[in-house]
Scaffold this motif. Structure first.
Motif, short mmCIF file in Angstrom:
data_model
loop_
_atom_site.label_atom_id
_atom_site.label_comp_id
_atom_site.label_asym_id
_atom_site.label_seq_id
_atom_site.Cartn_x
_atom_site.Cartn_y
_atom_site.Cartn_z
N GLU A 48 0.83 -1.20 0.00
CA GLU A 48 0.00 0.00 0.00
C GLU A 48 0.87 1.26 0.00
OE1 GLU A 48 -3.77 0.08 0.88
OE2 GLU A 48 -3.76 1.55 2.50
N ASP A 106 0.79 4.22 -2.65
CA ASP A 106 0.67 5.64 -2.30
C ASP A 106 1.78 6.47 -2.93
OD1 ASP A 106 -1.55 5.17 -0.86
OD2 ASP A 106 -0.60 5.20 1.10
N ASN A 107 2.97 5.88 -3.04
CA ASN A 107 4.08 6.62 -3.61
C ASN A 107 4.18 6.45 -5.12
OD1 ASN A 107 5.17 7.81 -1.25
ND2 ASN A 107 5.91 5.81 -0.64
N GLY A 108 3.23 5.74 -5.69
CA GLY A 108 3.20 5.57 -7.15
C GLY A 108 4.32 4.69 -7.67
N TRP A 145 -1.75 -8.31 -7.44
CA TRP A 145 -2.42 -8.47 -8.73
C TRP A 145 -3.34 -7.29 -9.01
CZ3 TRP A 145 -3.25 -14.07 -6.86
CH2 TRP A 145 -2.17 -14.87 -7.26
N ARG A 146 -4.01 -6.81 -7.97
CA ARG A 146 -4.86 -5.63 -8.16
C ARG A 146 -4.01 -4.44 -8.61
NH1 ARG A 146 -7.46 -7.15 -2.70
NH2 ARG A 146 -8.96 -8.64 -3.49
N TYR A 199 -2.96 -4.71 -12.11
CA TYR A 199 -4.05 -4.49 -13.06
C TYR A 199 -4.34 -3.01 -13.22
CZ TYR A 199 -8.61 -4.67 -15.27
OH TYR A 199 -9.66 -4.48 -16.13
N TRP A 200 -4.45 -2.29 -12.11
CA TRP A 200 -4.93 -0.91 -12.18
C TRP A 200 -3.84 0.12 -12.39
CZ3 TRP A 200 -9.80 -0.17 -13.13
CH2 TRP A 200 -10.74 -1.10 -12.70
N LYS A 205 -2.93 1.14 -15.84
CA LYS A 205 -4.06 1.80 -16.50
C LYS A 205 -4.10 3.29 -16.18
CE LYS A 205 -7.50 -1.71 -17.35
NZ LYS A 205 -6.52 -2.59 -17.87
N PHE A 206 -3.71 3.65 -14.97
CA PHE A 206 -3.81 5.05 -14.55
C PHE A 206 -2.51 5.82 -14.72
CE2 PHE A 206 -7.05 3.22 -11.43
CZ PHE A 206 -8.07 3.37 -12.34
N LEU A 218 -2.35 8.29 -17.83
CA LEU A 218 -3.68 8.69 -18.24
C LEU A 218 -3.77 10.19 -18.55
CD1 LEU A 218 -6.19 6.98 -18.45
CD2 LEU A 218 -6.86 7.73 -16.21
N SER A 219 -2.90 10.96 -17.91
CA SER A 219 -3.03 12.41 -18.01
C SER A 219 -2.77 12.89 -19.44
CB SER A 219 -2.04 13.08 -17.06
OG SER A 219 -2.04 14.45 -17.29
N TRP A 277 -1.73 15.69 -20.16
CA TRP A 277 -0.57 16.59 -20.10
C TRP A 277 0.54 15.88 -19.33
CZ3 TRP A 277 -5.56 18.45 -19.04
CH2 TRP A 277 -6.09 19.27 -20.04
N ARG A 301 2.47 18.59 -10.84
CA ARG A 301 2.53 17.52 -9.84
C ARG A 301 2.44 18.11 -8.44
NH1 ARG A 301 3.26 12.42 -11.90
NH2 ARG A 301 4.58 12.45 -13.73
#
Lengths: 407, 294
Positions: free
Chosen positions: A151, A155-157, A183-184, A187-188, A191-192, A195-196, A198, A277
């Motif tokens: 986690e 949170d820190n990407g 796995w979650r 998956y996600w 995807k994100f 996405l931006s 810019w 950012r």
């Protein structure tokens, strides 16, 4: 209701685990007490003022008392812990302590470090051997610890990789809850991630000028013909501040400026906030009041097609209806309802003087600017020149307009 | 002595009073109320006041009811949603718009230090602004804070009956906003009947360009993903557009983005775009048993 059922089961599982595991807990508590006493003596002699070890059961917290806070020291400490003894006692507490101090060592965005921490867990020991163990969260504290680690990564990407999956499989087996979390994430997170519309560099540069360039570039994406110039106030003879100005203006805005009535004033407005950012920068705009007549004339052109009350018959005594003003001017993207934006800038000092220099530098490409009155209209107090905000000599004036939110 | 301590520990395990937990507590058996323990008890007005208020509301409710009946009898629904036409769902330039929104922050329950307001900007649009802060009281329970949120009030029919929006004819969300470079979260609440579905929210990100120009963001509904209580769910599904109960925006102080924020909103609209054929943007393949949604 089906979604709830595993939760209930897990609740009972956790209860059973806790009751079962209470006996060894007491022994551990005694150890902590002894450790804490040791540590207090240590701290007195070392005069260390960390104090963060109080909240943790692992009283001897090597991360809090480390002298040199680098990635190498961090990894060495993990290595020392792993080689200290074969049982690796208190490894859950160790991992929690290590997670807590990641930011101090500047390694919170480093995947290698997270892997090193997972590597502390013994391989094969926590793999459930039957379905009951698998269902009732085998070794819940260890699993929760690694879930918390994942986690923190989230949170820190920090995106995990496939090696981490192999490591987690070795530790917790196919049915482990950390694996589910992994796995979650896999998956996600991809995807994100991009996405931006810019995209920005990660991490963003620390230099204020670079951030200003990024910010003005991003704001100018509204008009693809925009040009971003980095101007120096030292080019002007009587500028008080010696700083940079990042200015964004497009040919269309120059055209609007040429067509602007010389009787109507322009306004320099600001400072407005812009986030790149986690960095904040102030920018200013050169704006004129909206051309109300022109905008109203555009509205007139849009006929309501649903309105059937006034249908002109083209055959009797009237010329056939013609689209109004077909060769008229089109509305520019800069002609907003609440004003016409002529240019955008960010300056190194965000002072009145630097903004004045900006207008003078803009005059080189747009001589008409010299004939139009320009007024300041500030949202908050803006110093006249850089000297006034230079009070603490340790802080350079250039850093004044940016607030790194980490402090 | 130790025996006593142990006994009290065991006792405290069954009593959900203030105690120290050694494991993560899961009280997910059932939810008592929709706020999950965050309901603020407000003083109830007197019986006399309730009667007066009720009678005063009666007039407006009757008017609403009359409109509903007339609409039902007229029986002239919109059947053709022309492509390219934006139907405005929430217009911030309309009168009394601010009363339709609720602003919440983490400071409401003493768990954080963020503040936010929704007011009209100089250009007459809605301005959601304030400051988010990830600082919080170190009570050992709250791990991370720092958010501000606006949400519409529950959509309802006459006589305070709850209803939902029906946006099934549209497939795009169109927003005209002016942001500050931050990304905001668009929340479409689809609150259900059972306690499991009370916290169902479909999210998507609203990236703002920043700068003085207005920005029009078009987001297909197929991109929205389901989450509950801030956690993305494993079992996803396309958003049920006839069950939307609330609409809102959130902003967070995540990743060191503590500080001021400002989102100016002109309108939130809906559009039908025939060229967008996607039903759901995320994979719906079969997943292994007993792993997913646990």
């Amino acid at each position: 209701m089906i979604r709830k059922l595993p939760c209930i089961l897990r609740f009972h599982g956790a209860a059973a685990q806790t009751l079962y595991r209470q006996q060894p807990n007491i022994i551990l508590t005694r150890n902590y007490a002894a450790d804490a006493k040791d540590n207090r003596n240590n701290e007195k002699t070392r005069q260390s003022s960390t104090g963060s070890s109080k909240s943790l059961p692992a009283a001897r917290n090597p991360f809090a008392i480390a002298q040199e806070k680098t990635k190498n020291t961090y990894l060495t400490m993990v290595e020392i812990f792993m080689e200290r003894d074969i049982h690796r006692r208190n490894h859950v507490e160790f991992i929690y302590a290590a997670l807590k101090h990641m930011a101090d060592f500047g390694v919170e965005h480093d995947l290698e470090v997270y892997k090193a921490l997972i590597n502390v867990m013994p391989k094969g020991k926590f793999i459930p051997k039957n379905i009951f163990q698998a269902e009732f969260m085998h070794y819940p504290k260890q699993q929760q610890c690694i879930i918390d680690l994942l986690e923190q990564m989230e949170d820190n990407g920090v995106m995990p990789d496939y090696e981490m999956e192999a490591m987690l499989l070795n530790v917790f087996g196919q049915r482990g809850h950390p694996l589910r979390k992994y796995w979650r994430m896999m998956y996600w997170m991809p995807k994100f991630k991009n996405l931006s519309p810019w995209p920005l560099p990660d991490p963003v540069p620390d230099d204020t000028l670079e951030i200003a360039k990024l910010a003005v570039e991003r704001m100018c994406t509204v008009d693809l013909r925009s040009k971003i110039d980095v101007l120096e106030t030292s080019e002007l003879k009587d500028a008080l501040d010696d700083t940079w100005i990042v200015s964004g203006m497009s040919p269309e805005q120059s055209k609007l400026l040429r067509e602007h009535s010389k009787q109507k004033a322009l306004y320099i407005e600001g400072p407005f906030n812009m986030w790149i950012r986690n960095r904040r920068i102030n920018y200013f705009t050169l704006r004129a009041d909206a051309d109300v007549d022109f905008l109203a004339q555009l509205d007139e052109r849009q006929l309501d097609e649903d309105d059937v009350t006034k249908i002109d018959v083209p055959f009797f005594g009237r010329a056939p209806p013609r689209r109004h003003n077909q060769l008229g001017k089109l509305r520019s993207v800069h002609q907003q309802d609440d004003g016409t934006i002529m240019a955008i800038c960010a300056t190194g000092t965000s002072t009145k003087d630097s903004l004045l220099s900006w207008i003078r530098l803009l005059e080189r490409g747009n001589p008409v600017l010299g004939e139009i009155p320009v007024l300041f209209r500030f949202l908050s107090a803006v110093p006249a020149k850089a000297e006034e905000i230079e009070a603490p000599s340790s802080v350079p004036a250039k850093a004044s307009d940016i607030n790194s939110s980490s402090n | 002595m130790q025996c006593l301590v142990r006994q009290s520990q065991r006792l405290s395990y069954w009593l959900p009073a203030a105690q120290i937990h050694t494991t993560a507590v899961q009280r997910t058996f059932w939810e008592r109320e929709k706020k999950s323990g965050y309901k603020t008890k407000l003083p109830e007005p007197s019986k006399k006041q309730l009667i007066i208020d009720g009678l005063r509301d009666l007039k407006a409710e009757m008017k609403l009811w009359r409109e509903e009946v007339t609409e039902q009898l007229t029986s002239d629904p919109i059947l053709v949603f022309r492509p390219g036409e934006i139907d405005v769902a929430f217009d911030f330039k309309a009168p009394d718009v601010l009363e339709k929104w609720t602003v919440t922050t983490d400071a409401d329950h003493g768990e954080g230090k963020s503040n936010a307001t929704l007011e009209l900007s100089a250009s007459g649009a809605g301005l959601f602004h304030g400051e988010v802060s990830s600082q919080h009281t170190k009570d050992g329970i709250i791990k991370r804070t720092g958010y501000a949120n606006i949400r519409t009030k529950r959509v309802r029919k006459s006589f305070k009956r709850e209803t939902t929006y029906d946006w099934t004819q549209y497939n795009m969300l169109v927003l005209k906003v002016r942001g500050d470079g931050r990304s905001y979260l668009i929340n479409l609440h689809t609150e259900g009947y059972f306690d499991l579905m009370w916290n169902d929210i479909f999210h998507y990100v609203l990236y703002t360009r920043g700068g003085p120009h207005w920005q029009i963001a078009k987001i297909p509904f197929s991109k929205f993903f389901l989450s509950s209580k801030g956690r993305i769910q494993d079992r996803q599904s396309p958003i049920p557009l006839n069950c939307i109960t609330h609409f809102g925006f959130s902003v967070a102080a995540k990743k060191g983005m503590d500080g001021p924020f400002g989102l100016e909103i002109h309108y939130v609209g809906l559009e039908y775009d025939p060229s967008h054929q996607e039903e759901f943007a995320y994979e719906m393949y079969k997943t292994p048993k007993y792993i997913v949604a646990t």
